[in-house]
Design a protein around this motif. Structure first.
Motif, short mmCIF file in Angstrom:
data_model
loop_
_atom_site.label_atom_id
_atom_site.label_comp_id
_atom_site.label_asym_id
_atom_site.label_seq_id
_atom_site.Cartn_x
_atom_site.Cartn_y
_atom_site.Cartn_z
N UNK A 75 0.82 -1.22 0.00
CA UNK A 75 0.00 0.00 0.00
C UNK A 75 0.85 1.27 0.00
N UNK A 76 2.00 1.23 0.61
CA UNK A 76 2.84 2.43 0.70
C UNK A 76 3.47 2.83 -0.64
N UNK A 77 3.31 1.99 -1.67
CA UNK A 77 3.97 2.28 -2.95
C UNK A 77 3.07 3.04 -3.92
N UNK A 78 1.84 3.35 -3.52
CA UNK A 78 0.95 4.08 -4.43
C UNK A 78 -0.01 4.96 -3.63
N UNK A 79 -0.63 5.88 -4.34
CA UNK A 79 -1.61 6.80 -3.75
C UNK A 79 -3.01 6.44 -4.23
N UNK A 80 -3.98 6.55 -3.32
CA UNK A 80 -5.38 6.36 -3.66
C UNK A 80 -6.11 7.70 -3.56
N UNK A 81 -6.90 7.99 -4.57
CA UNK A 81 -7.69 9.21 -4.61
C UNK A 81 -9.14 8.83 -4.89
N UNK A 82 -10.05 9.26 -4.00
CA UNK A 82 -11.46 9.01 -4.26
C UNK A 82 -12.25 10.28 -3.99
N UNK A 83 -13.57 10.17 -4.01
CA UNK A 83 -14.40 11.37 -3.97
C UNK A 83 -15.59 11.17 -3.04
N UNK A 84 -16.25 12.28 -2.73
CA UNK A 84 -17.46 12.25 -1.91
C UNK A 84 -18.50 13.18 -2.53
N UNK A 85 -19.75 12.96 -2.16
CA UNK A 85 -20.80 13.91 -2.53
C UNK A 85 -21.71 13.48 -3.64
N UNK A 86 -21.17 12.79 -4.64
CA UNK A 86 -22.01 12.37 -5.76
C UNK A 86 -22.22 10.86 -5.71
N UNK A 87 -23.52 10.47 -5.69
CA UNK A 87 -23.84 9.05 -5.58
C UNK A 87 -24.84 8.60 -6.63
N UNK A 88 -25.13 9.47 -7.59
CA UNK A 88 -26.06 9.13 -8.66
C UNK A 88 -26.03 10.17 -9.76
N UNK A 89 -26.97 10.05 -10.69
CA UNK A 89 -26.92 10.83 -11.93
C UNK A 89 -27.43 12.26 -11.78
N UNK A 90 -28.45 12.48 -10.97
CA UNK A 90 -29.08 13.79 -10.89
C UNK A 90 -28.74 14.51 -9.57
N UNK A 91 -29.00 15.82 -9.48
CA UNK A 91 -28.69 16.55 -8.25
C UNK A 91 -29.30 15.96 -6.99
N UNK A 92 -30.44 15.29 -7.10
CA UNK A 92 -31.06 14.70 -5.91
C UNK A 92 -30.22 13.54 -5.36
N UNK A 93 -29.27 13.05 -6.16
CA UNK A 93 -28.41 11.95 -5.73
C UNK A 93 -27.12 12.45 -5.08
N UNK A 94 -27.06 13.74 -4.80
CA UNK A 94 -25.89 14.33 -4.15
C UNK A 94 -26.18 14.54 -2.67
N UNK A 95 -25.16 14.36 -1.85
CA UNK A 95 -25.27 14.67 -0.42
C UNK A 95 -23.93 15.21 0.03
N UNK A 96 -23.88 16.52 0.24
CA UNK A 96 -22.66 17.20 0.62
C UNK A 96 -22.60 17.52 2.11
N UNK A 97 -23.45 16.89 2.90
CA UNK A 97 -23.43 17.15 4.33
C UNK A 97 -22.16 16.60 4.96
N UNK A 98 -21.75 17.22 6.06
CA UNK A 98 -20.55 16.76 6.77
C UNK A 98 -20.70 15.31 7.20
N UNK A 99 -21.87 14.96 7.74
CA UNK A 99 -22.07 13.61 8.24
C UNK A 99 -21.95 12.58 7.12
#
Length: 338
Positions: A75-99
């Protein structure tokens, strides 16, 4: 034990592995492809893997593939990058809350089979109100909390409209909590080079790393053409088809030409890494070959063949009517208007 991520210095390879291709949204994925592609990438010097919960099974597939390679590539030999907030196709599928942000990162760690993530980005920030990104109980608050806790190392934003990304970066800079990373896509390629104009502005706003994704402009520049859902209008699609044909008629490949053009961003505006979607070992090899050719030309050890110069001139002419055109994002379809 969780690694002390405060000691990790992000040094992304000039070419990064785009895990969006593992979603199956572009092509069906054979079971043996991911491990072979990841092994080839790591063996070739690629050290950064980008994914997202939005990319179908990408996090699961990538996590499993890298887990199978753990003896060869810890694991120490590479970097992982992922994302948060988008879970579907339309704006209703977004959740940008802290929790939800905190929960999402924990879920991504489980899928990726890791106890820390190097980079986490707010995904497609243009789909939500500005305050949901930067405000109280917003996504960035959650990410900077995780950074303070040592669970992630770098925080950033991704999206399509460059003015939206810049507004967030400037706000965070003024706030004294600058973004570490900006991931822009489809804005430094044969058709659109707007990122090169924005890069100095991002640097002024304290952004340390600028990543350019989708050098093929979301598969617009490939011989097979883009997927049906591609947001480019009909005239641009037709121009891209003509570009591919001109390249083919001259014994060249449009995807290779597009990749090499995008790799030039490193010297053009100090781009940190180009993220290219990869599915198979052969695609990794092609990308690495194009990158090596680009480097050799920059160093002066290899000249650009006249046929390639001529083809690029024709491509520029075909794309000139659409130069730096950016489609609407979110699209009318994503907004549910069509």
């Amino acid at each position: 034990m969780v690694k002390d991520v405060s000691q990790i210095e992000f040094q992304p390879s000039e070419l990064s592995f785009g895990g969006g291709a593992l979603s199956g949204a572009y092509d069906p994925i054979a079971d043996h492809w991911p491990v072979e592609a990841c092994r080839e990438a790591l063996s070739s010097g690629i050290n950064t893997f980008d994914t997202s919960p939005y990319y179908g099974k990408s996090e699961y597939i990538l996590g499993e593939a890298l887990h199978k390679l753990k003896e060869e590539f810890p694991r120490s030999t590479y970097y992982l990058e992922t994302k948060v907030g988008r879970y579907g196709y339309t704006p209703k599928d977004f959740d940008y809350s802290t929790q939800r942000t905190l929960e999402s990162v924990a879920e991504s760690m489980r899928r990726l089979r890791t106890d820390y993530i190097d980079v986490v980005l707010c995904h497609d920030v243009e789909f939500v109100d500005f305050d949901q990104v930067v405000g109280e109980n917003g996504a960035l608050q959650g990410l900077f909390q995780l950074k303070a806790e040592g669970k992630i190392k770098y925080v950033g934003c991704s999206g399509y409209p460059l003015p939206v990304l810049l507004k967030i970066a400037q706000h965070q800079h003024e706030k004294g909590q600058p973004l570490d990373v900006i991931l822009s896509y489809s804005h430094y390629n044969l058709q659109n080079t707007s990122l090169s104009d924005y890069a100095p502005l991002f640097r002024e706003a304290g952004v340390r790393y600028i990543l350019n994704a989708s050098p093929l402009n979301m598969a617009l520049f490939r011989e097979a053409g883009p997927p049906e859902w591609h947001p480019a209008h009909a005239e641009l699609r037709q121009a891209a088809r003509q570009c591919a044909q001109v390249a083919k008629e001259n014994g060249l490949n449009i995807s290779t030409l597009a990749s090499m053009f995008a790799f030039n961003g490193r010297s053009t505006f100090q781009l940190d890494s180009t993220v290219i979607g990869l599915e198979r070992k052969e695609e990794v090899q092609q990308a690495i070959s194009a990158w090596k050719t680009t480097k050799a030309r920059e160093e002066g050890s290899e000249q650009i063949p006249p046929v390639e110069t001529n083809v690029l001139d024709q491509i520029n002419t075909l794309l000139k009517p659409h130069k730096n055109y950016s489609w609407q994002s979110p699209s009318p379809k994503e907004l549910g208007l069509v």
